[in-house]
Design an enzyme around this catalytic site. Sequence first.
Site, PDB file in Angstrom:
ATOM      1  CB  ALA A   1      -0.921   0.008   1.229  1.00 42.48           C
ATOM      2  CB  CYS A   2       2.430   3.454  -1.947  1.00 45.54           C
ATOM      3  SG  CYS A   2       1.957   3.521  -3.687  1.00 45.54           S
ATOM      4  CG  ASP A   3      -0.294   9.347  -1.550  1.00 38.94           C
ATOM      5  OD1 ASP A   3      -1.220   9.309  -0.734  1.00 38.94           O
ATOM      6  OD2 ASP A   3      -0.047  10.338  -2.248  1.00 38.94           O
TER       7      ASP A   3
ATOM      8  CB  ILE B   1      -3.351   4.346   1.751  1.00 37.38           C
ATOM      9  CG1 ILE B   1      -1.910   3.836   1.897  1.00 37.38           C
ATOM     10  CG2 ILE B   1      -3.991   4.507   3.134  1.00 37.38           C
ATOM     11  CD1 ILE B   1      -0.996   4.757   2.669  1.00 37.38           C
TER      12      ILE B   1
END
Length: 586
Positions: free
Chosen positions: A386-388, A419
């Site tokens: 999960a990243c931005d 996310i």
Amino acid sequence: MENAGQKSGLKAKVQRLGSHLSGMVMPNIGGFIAWGVITALFIPDGYIPNEQLATLVGPMLSYLLPLLIAYTGGSMVHGQRGAVVGAIAAMGVIVGSDVPMFIGAMMMGPLGGWCIKKFDEAFQEKIKAGFEMLVNNFSSGLIGFALAILGFYGIGPVVEALTNLMASGVESIINMHLLPLANIFIEPAKILFLNNAINHGILTPLGIEQAAETGKSILFLLEANPGPGLGILLAFTLFGKGAAKSFAPGAIIIQFLGGIHEIYFPYVMMKPLLFLAVMAGGVAGTFTFQLLGAGLRAAASPGSIIAIMAMTPPESIVANLAGIIVGCVVSFLVAMVIIKSDHSEDDDLAATQEAVANAKAQSKGQDGLKADNQATFGKVNKIIFACDAGMGSSAMGASVLRDKVKKAGLSLPVSNSAINNLTDDPNALIVTQEELHERAAQKAPNATFVQVENFMNSPRYDEIVETLSSAPVAEEVKKQPLTDDVVQGLADYSKIDHIVFGYDQVKGSANMGAVTLKKLLKENELNYPVTVVPISELQDETTALIITNESETVKAEQQAPSATHVLLTDFVASEKYDKVIQNLKK
């Protein structure tokens, strides 16, 4: 401690707001690139001027791009219904103003999604059987109608005034030759994972306004300039030590050609004085851009030299390259001084990452990855990076771990996600960067988390694989049939007691598929209930047979990993229904 907590909470809120803004733009970057290419090629000053094709430029800018943003914003709040109402609502501000309504679309899209969400929460359970479609269609239509009128008369003029004010402010800053100072804030903010928020949430909408008037905008280059990051990585390549030095050349390719700027963030975090290097490089690069009249036709995403040159108008090629080179050289020189003057022995990137992670675990009374997660690793049946934005760096990290998982003989699905799109699944192992952990934990508090500093080469990946391999349920995971086996009819259908057609965007074709399969079940005297459910609402049940379009199967498997999955290319006329019937008869 309280102040630290407040700062952390504030940073998470800022990141969350920025993520929502950029989340409306990032999925639609293809539209911006298409508009940029059409503009670069066909306008009177383009590479191959074409008066007829140039007529595409205005409508795409005024209608297509804002509607894509609003549609995505509404979808983020309340799925398909939110997307439709958000797009209807955005038409009010689009038509009610004389400037491209990107900011208005960012407001009206989520507002439309929120309004229809609240309506559904209040009335969905009260609708009489048989009236669902009537109520759903009219409610979305009427709420969209009301918001469009509100946008036309109320919000549109206000947003137009604000847009003109901001555009005038940016123009004044440019005229005063102060724009380079913006990089004093932009470069550190990027490394705090606000890069997408700054670029796509703020600079891209303002840049589009400027490009519509002048044919190009310098604002597209402020955050996307790969020069400062390239300077950092070159300095480590020549003067670094240990793993930091050995990984830097590969990171250069990923950062400069691939456009994944996150790859150099850990290098800066490892030596905080390097913030000065990227700030100096950013300021110098932007000063050069402004001095020589640089600019891009549209946003370059990702921030790759390839994407930047594709969006560069002919007259700005030299200016754009000069700004990138100057930014790189200045960043490199400052970083060189900092790295060479630092005589500490601990320059090993992987060791630094591991030490930081272990120190953080020990501060919580834990002892590294296994002590932190051993109790819950046994439940894990999928891994999510999960990243931005859920793209670039997380996709690369997922690829690295996916290879390790495959070599270990585990069949866990490894995927990547923004996310904002995470769901609270206790069976998920979520890998995220330390700066983003707080936000991710709020979206999925019951998931198992592993924090890393660098998605590309974290020492924790081997620990994850080792822990999963020794976890109690790991052997069961290895034996789970893959989707290809299910398609060929090799999966175990004995536990199935109901069938679900899952859909993401288009419900109509799923309904038609359900009707087709119901008919076949009836003809074969099989009594299995068949329902149609959004993928986001699927339940993780071992007794479910879930049928989805092949492009949406991975998402369905992530939502319900314990179910049996069948992927189809055509919901209506699929020969695979016969295989499903045969397997159900066994």
